[in-house]
Design a protein around this motif. Structure first.
Motif, short mmCIF file in Angstrom:
data_model
loop_
_atom_site.label_atom_id
_atom_site.label_comp_id
_atom_site.label_asym_id
_atom_site.label_seq_id
_atom_site.Cartn_x
_atom_site.Cartn_y
_atom_site.Cartn_z
N SER A 1 5.85 6.40 -3.15
CA SER A 1 5.56 5.51 -2.02
C SER A 1 5.20 4.12 -2.51
O SER A 1 4.57 3.96 -3.56
N GLU A 2 5.58 3.12 -1.74
CA GLU A 2 5.19 1.75 -1.99
C GLU A 2 4.12 1.35 -0.98
O GLU A 2 3.94 2.01 0.05
N THR A 3 3.42 0.26 -1.27
CA THR A 3 2.36 -0.20 -0.38
C THR A 3 2.70 -1.60 0.11
O THR A 3 2.89 -2.52 -0.68
N LEU A 4 2.81 -1.74 1.42
CA LEU A 4 3.04 -3.04 2.05
C LEU A 4 1.69 -3.64 2.43
O LEU A 4 0.91 -3.01 3.13
N VAL A 5 1.43 -4.85 1.97
CA VAL A 5 0.16 -5.52 2.24
C VAL A 5 0.43 -6.76 3.07
O VAL A 5 1.10 -7.70 2.61
N GLN A 6 -0.05 -6.76 4.29
CA GLN A 6 0.15 -7.90 5.18
C GLN A 6 -0.71 -9.09 4.72
O GLN A 6 -1.65 -8.93 3.93
#
Length: 237
Positions: free
Chosen positions: A179-184
């Motif tokens: 899994s990747e992590t999207l950081v707004q």
């Protein structure tokens, strides 16, 4: 996966990676306006707003690619096949830095527009966020190199990819989940599952020696063995 550090990060490196080069004083991601002028001049054509540490690929412990299964019937030597796979890993190291530091224009120097990111990823980067990519998304467990022949050409064309590439790296991922992590921009995080098991994916492309970044495998298409029409040979069927 745990990879031992290797020499792949420094092999065929461009001037930004040299200890005595114009970017030698850059030891952390730094706004391009704040680095030495000679260093800024190197990086400005790549559309970056930040400059990476001069030894970023060493910091990331970019591994050498696993031994390549050369399936080109002698069209490419084993040494060249390994060189290309190592170049792909180096490109993944640059990709990791670019996504973690919100550098969408830089990504286009590593990948073709068709595979530069999912719409969701592009939205995050275009709005000032960033993306954290794990090693399982960056470095394959196995590599094979194939010539792109008629069935491969038809496969990519059916996906709207009319490529001029002659070769494709076929990679097998490490077992998932990955899994990747999207950081707004506001710090809100979202975890996105990229794959749950082992995946065999396709990276058609060409070997390039970039004057700044060093050796790269420029990927401009994609696909995997779950896609309709995937060449049986690439998928071991």
């Amino acid at each position: 996966p745990v990879h031992a550090p290797s020499s792949v990060a420094s092999a065929s490196a461009g001037p930004s990676a040299r200890a005595g080069g114009p970017c030698a004083s850059v030891v952390a991601a730094t706004p391009i306006a704040d680095v030495p002028a000679a260093c800024a001049a190197l990086w400005a054509p790549y559309g970056v707003t930040k400059v990476p540490p001069y030894d970023i690929l060493s910091e990331e412990h970019v591994p050498a690619a696993p031994p390549v299964q050369n399936m080109t019937d002698g069209a490419v030597s084993d040494e060249t096949a390994q060189l290309w796979a190592n170049a792909s890993n180096r490109g993944s190291g640059w990709y990791e830095w670019a996504e973690a530091n919100d550098q969408p224009e830089f990504l286009l120097h590593l990948l073709g527009p068709a595979v530069v990111g999912t719409p969701q990823e592009q939205t995050v980067l275009s709005s000032g966020g960033h993306i954290l990519q794990p090693a399982c998304n960056l470095y394959p467990a196995r590599n094979s190199l194939f010539k792109i022949e008629l069935q491969g050409e038809h496969f990519f064309a059916a996906r709207g990819l009319h490529l001029t590439d002659s070769y494709v790296l076929v990679i097998q991922t490490t077992p998932g989940p990955c899994s990747e992590t999207l950081v707004q921009a506001d710090g809100t995080q979202q975890t996105v599952l990229d794959y749950s098991g082992t995946t065999i994916a396709f990276e058609p492309g060409t070997y390039r020696t970039d004057p700044l970044l060093g050796s790269l495998w420029y990927t401009d298409g994609g696909g995997n063995c779950q896609d309709a029409g995937a060449p049986a040979e690439w998928c071991g069927r």
